[in-house]
Enzyme design. Structure first.
Site, PDB file in Angstrom:
ATOM      1  N   HIS A 165      -4.580  -6.510   4.146  1.00 49.85           N
ATOM      2  CA  HIS A 165      -3.419  -5.819   3.193  1.00 49.85           C
ATOM      3  C   HIS A 165      -2.171  -5.526   3.895  1.00 49.85           C
ATOM      4  O   HIS A 165      -2.150  -4.975   4.950  1.00 49.85           O
ATOM      5  CB  HIS A 165      -4.051  -4.623   2.451  1.00 49.85           C
ATOM      6  N   ALA A 166      -1.198  -6.315   3.507  1.00 52.25           N
ATOM      7  CA  ALA A 166       0.206  -6.493   4.247  1.00 52.25           C
ATOM      8  C   ALA A 166       0.739  -4.861   4.630  1.00 52.25           C
ATOM      9  O   ALA A 166       1.109  -4.689   5.594  1.00 52.25           O
ATOM     10  CB  ALA A 166       1.114  -7.253   3.308  1.00 52.25           C
ATOM     11  N   ARG A 167       0.746  -4.007   3.493  1.00 54.61           N
ATOM     12  CA  ARG A 167       1.287  -2.772   3.866  1.00 54.61           C
ATOM     13  C   ARG A 167       0.869  -1.857   4.600  1.00 54.61           C
ATOM     14  O   ARG A 167       1.451  -0.661   4.986  1.00 54.61           O
ATOM     15  CB  ARG A 167       1.718  -2.205   2.407  1.00 54.61           C
ATOM     16  N   GLU A 168      -0.457  -2.148   4.993  1.00 55.69           N
ATOM     17  CA  GLU A 168      -1.172  -1.081   5.699  1.00 55.69           C
ATOM     18  C   GLU A 168      -0.893  -1.638   7.463  1.00 55.69           C
ATOM     19  O   GLU A 168      -1.872  -1.823   7.997  1.00 55.69           O
ATOM     20  CB  GLU A 168      -2.644  -1.306   5.555  1.00 55.69           C
ATOM     21  N   ARG A 217       1.080  -6.071  -0.856  1.00 60.02           N
ATOM     22  CA  ARG A 217      -0.313  -5.881  -0.401  1.00 60.02           C
ATOM     23  C   ARG A 217      -0.901  -7.329  -0.187  1.00 60.02           C
ATOM     24  O   ARG A 217      -1.801  -7.451   0.585  1.00 60.02           O
ATOM     25  CB  ARG A 217      -0.901  -5.090  -1.525  1.00 60.02           C
ATOM     26  N   ASN A 223      -8.748  -9.245  -0.084  1.00 61.46           N
ATOM     27  CA  ASN A 223     -10.032  -8.529  -0.043  1.00 61.46           C
ATOM     28  C   ASN A 223     -10.783  -8.779  -1.344  1.00 61.46           C
ATOM     29  O   ASN A 223     -11.575  -7.654  -1.442  1.00 61.46           O
ATOM     30  CB  ASN A 223      -9.755  -7.145   0.338  1.00 61.46           C
ATOM     31  N   ARG A 224     -10.278  -9.345  -2.283  1.00 65.03           N
ATOM     32  CA  ARG A 224     -11.084  -9.580  -3.710  1.00 65.03           C
ATOM     33  C   ARG A 224     -11.241 -11.181  -3.761  1.00 65.03           C
ATOM     34  O   ARG A 224     -11.805 -11.387  -4.844  1.00 65.03           O
ATOM     35  CB  ARG A 224     -10.252  -9.083  -4.796  1.00 65.03           C
ATOM     36  N   HIS A 244      -8.287  -0.983   7.609  1.00 61.95           N
ATOM     37  CA  HIS A 244      -7.344  -0.928   6.474  1.00 61.95           C
ATOM     38  C   HIS A 244      -6.810   0.623   6.476  1.00 61.95           C
ATOM     39  O   HIS A 244      -7.190   1.374   7.388  1.00 61.95           O
ATOM     40  CB  HIS A 244      -8.352  -0.955   4.998  1.00 61.95           C
ATOM     41  N   ALA A 245      -6.094   0.749   5.557  1.00 61.58           N
ATOM     42  CA  ALA A 245      -5.601   2.164   5.212  1.00 61.58           C
ATOM     43  C   ALA A 245      -5.107   2.341   3.989  1.00 61.58           C
ATOM     44  O   ALA A 245      -4.911   1.361   3.232  1.00 61.58           O
ATOM     45  CB  ALA A 245      -4.044   2.456   6.014  1.00 61.58           C
ATOM     46  N   TYR A 246      -4.809   3.592   3.325  1.00 58.76           N
ATOM     47  CA  TYR A 246      -5.311   4.802   3.984  1.00 58.76           C
ATOM     48  C   TYR A 246      -6.459   5.477   3.269  1.00 58.76           C
ATOM     49  O   TYR A 246      -6.466   5.415   2.024  1.00 58.76           O
ATOM     50  CB  TYR A 246      -4.066   5.609   4.247  1.00 58.76           C
ATOM     51  N   TYR A 255     -14.732   3.354  -3.973  1.00 55.28           N
ATOM     52  CA  TYR A 255     -15.046   2.935  -5.320  1.00 55.28           C
ATOM     53  C   TYR A 255     -15.795   1.435  -5.339  1.00 55.28           C
ATOM     54  O   TYR A 255     -15.746   0.766  -4.233  1.00 55.28           O
ATOM     55  CB  TYR A 255     -13.779   2.885  -6.125  1.00 55.28           C
ATOM     56  N   GLU A 308     -10.902   2.697   6.745  1.00 51.62           N
ATOM     57  CA  GLU A 308      -9.738   3.102   6.362  1.00 51.62           C
ATOM     58  C   GLU A 308      -9.056   4.242   7.028  1.00 51.62           C
ATOM     59  O   GLU A 308      -9.611   5.376   7.241  1.00 51.62           O
ATOM     60  CB  GLU A 308     -10.073   3.761   4.891  1.00 51.62           C
TER      61      GLU A 308
END
Ligand code: NAG
Ligand code: NAG
Ligand code: NAG
Ligand code: NAG
Ligand code: ZN
Length: 438
Positions: free
Chosen positions: A197-200, A255, A272-273, A325-327, A377, A399
């Site tokens: 995920h780009a923004r992490e 993301r 990631n899906r 990953h984060a967060y 989740y 995370e």
């Protein structure tokens, strides 16, 4: 000495310096990302009832908000903390709506543009690019990370081998660092990827930290020595290269990947899906404009396909899959797509318990751990479940920090503590692999 070599002139080397002076002399005149986040807020919500959650979802769908936590609107539910990035022009109406509906909220970030610029002013002044004295406590752009990888490949040829497993949608190389003491004997391996995920941004930063620690402590630390003597590590510092680049140049909170869709203007798939494990069921979206869009078909994204092919080819000797990953501060293991217990639950659970304990011993950071479905989740089509289903017995997703105070804008000051503690957890899991499971 400029690491890029003789071709670069002295003038070119002075340019960033001039730019820095301009920035200092004319503060406020150059805004990052074209000032697009001015007045935006990040708000934390606590829906107490089903009705409140329902109302929130409806509102979020209408406004197409950028959800920070959880990643999909479908996961907004009673009793679940929800962090949402709200555009400046919508924030007044939303706050009025929260008041009217009596929904409890807290403003985490008052002005996102200001928060972002506060961090980056410090950033431009620190030593960023020198490879002889590399700064691991700043975030690095994709170009910087790739230069760093090539540099290591040249400098540590006995320990590191850099290769590409394919190209991204926009044609960038998908680089993997193979790390470990070269040996003719059969060695098992650990896969580590960061930046799906780009923004992490803390993800790629950790991948770099891991490599640095390995090279620096191999001689002095017996645990590291054992790890590198007995295992290979395949490390992919930036999985989603196009998205990561885009998050530096256009949208800090991007993301997904950057692939185009033939019928919609929205770009990108949630990398990631997009995996072939209960693909596009619960916790993924069929809509191309959603942040959890599963894509037109499994492995539609060239980045996902390249990694899946690599893991398929090497699954016999890859014993662990670790994805960063984060967060949220969690250590997650399968399953993510269903509420069920994995066959070797006790071994995996024990490894997670020990790793989290080791992590906490450094700065006291509290991590939750458990099956992703129950701990975070339900989400289908992700890499961790896929790796597990494809025969990699120890499959984990981290995370990293924090729990929402800074969210994706984790300050560079926190890189060192975050990476130091995470390092211990990773070493712990790795050593666990080398032992027999109790
Ligand atoms: C708010 O601004 C965004 C772009 O900045 C725009 O797309 C959106 O339509 C605006 N919303 C309202 C309610 O004006
Ligand atoms: C890494 O170095 C090896 C030689 O040690 C070379 O064959 C290989 O092409 C290099 N990798 C990349 C991606 O340049
Ligand atoms: C792993 O963590 C446990 C505590 O949870 C600790 O006792 C053990 O020494 C650690 N092992 C390694 C190799 O770090
Ligand atoms: C469970 O553990 C055993 C023994 O370590 C191993 O042989 C088996 O492949 C594992 N099964 C799964 C599904 O990971
Ligand atoms: Zn993520």
């Amino acid at each position: 000495m400029n690491f890029l070599g003789k071709s670069r002139s002295r003038t070119a080397a002075l340019l960033p310096l001039c730019w820095l002076f301009l920035k200092i002399l004319r503060p406020g005149h150059s805004h990052l990302y074209n000032n697009r986040y001015a007045g935006d807020k990040v708000i934390r919500l606590f829906p107490k009832t089903d009705g409140e959650a329902h109302a929130l979802k409806k509102m979020f769908r209408q406004l197409q908000v950028d959800l920070w936590q959880p990643s999909s609107i479908s996961h907004v539910s009673e009793g679940t903390v929800t962090d949402v990035h709200v555009l400046q022009n919508a924030s007044q109406a939303l706050l009025a709506f929260f008041h009217e509906a009596n929904i409890q909220y807290e403003i985490l970030i008052e002005d996102l543009q200001k928060a972002l610029e506060k961090e980056s002013i410090l950033r431009t002044q620190r030593n960023r690019r020198s490879l002889s004295d590399y700064n691991y406590e700043v975030y690095h752009s994709l170009e910087e990370i790739q230069d760093w990888m090539h540099h290591l490949n040249k400098t540590y040829s006995g320990f590191i081998h850099l290769f590409s497993i394919g190209r991204s949608y926009e044609g960038r190389s998908l680089f993997i660092l193979k790390l470990g003491r070269r040996s003719r004997a059969y060695k098992r391996a650990v896969w580590i990827d960061c930046g799906i995920h780009a923004r992490e941004w803390i993800g790629p930063t950790f991948c770099q930290w891991f490599v640095k620690e390995a090279l620096l402590t191999y001689r002095s630390d017996p645990v590291m020595k054992t790890m590198l003597n007995h295992l290979y590590f395949y490390i992919m510092p930036v999985f989603n290269v196009d998205g990561y680049h885009f998050s530096w140049t256009h949208d800090r909170f991007w993301r997904k990947t950057r692939s185009r869709n033939s019928r919609f203007h929205c770009r990108g798939v949630d990398a990631n899906r997009n995996w072939k494990v209960k693909w596009c069921a619960e916790g993924a979206s069929v809509h191309p404009c959603d942040d959890t869009y599963c894509g037109p078909f499994p492995e539609s994204e060239p980045e996902v396909k390249a990694v899946a092919n690599f893991l398929r080819k090497h699954r016999k000797h890859i014993r662990a899959y670790l994805s960063f990953h984060a967060y949220a501060q969690m250590l997650l293991y399968p399953y993510s797509y269903k509420y069920a217990t994995i066959p070797n639950f006790s071994c995996v659970e024990y490894a997670a318990y020990k790793a989290v304990k080791a992590l906490r011993s450094v700065h006291g950071a509290q991590y939750k751990y458990g099956p992703a479905s129950r701990t975070l989740y339900v989400s289908s089509g992700n890499s961790m479940d896929w790796a597990y289903k494809n025969g990699i017995p120890y499959s984990f997703a981290f995370e990293l920090r924090d729990t929402g105070h800074f969210g994706f804008l984790l300050p560079e000051m926190l890189i060192k503590p975050t990476c130091t503690e995470t390092m211990l957890a990773v070493k712990n899991i790795t050593m666990h692999l080398l032992k027999k499971c109790p």
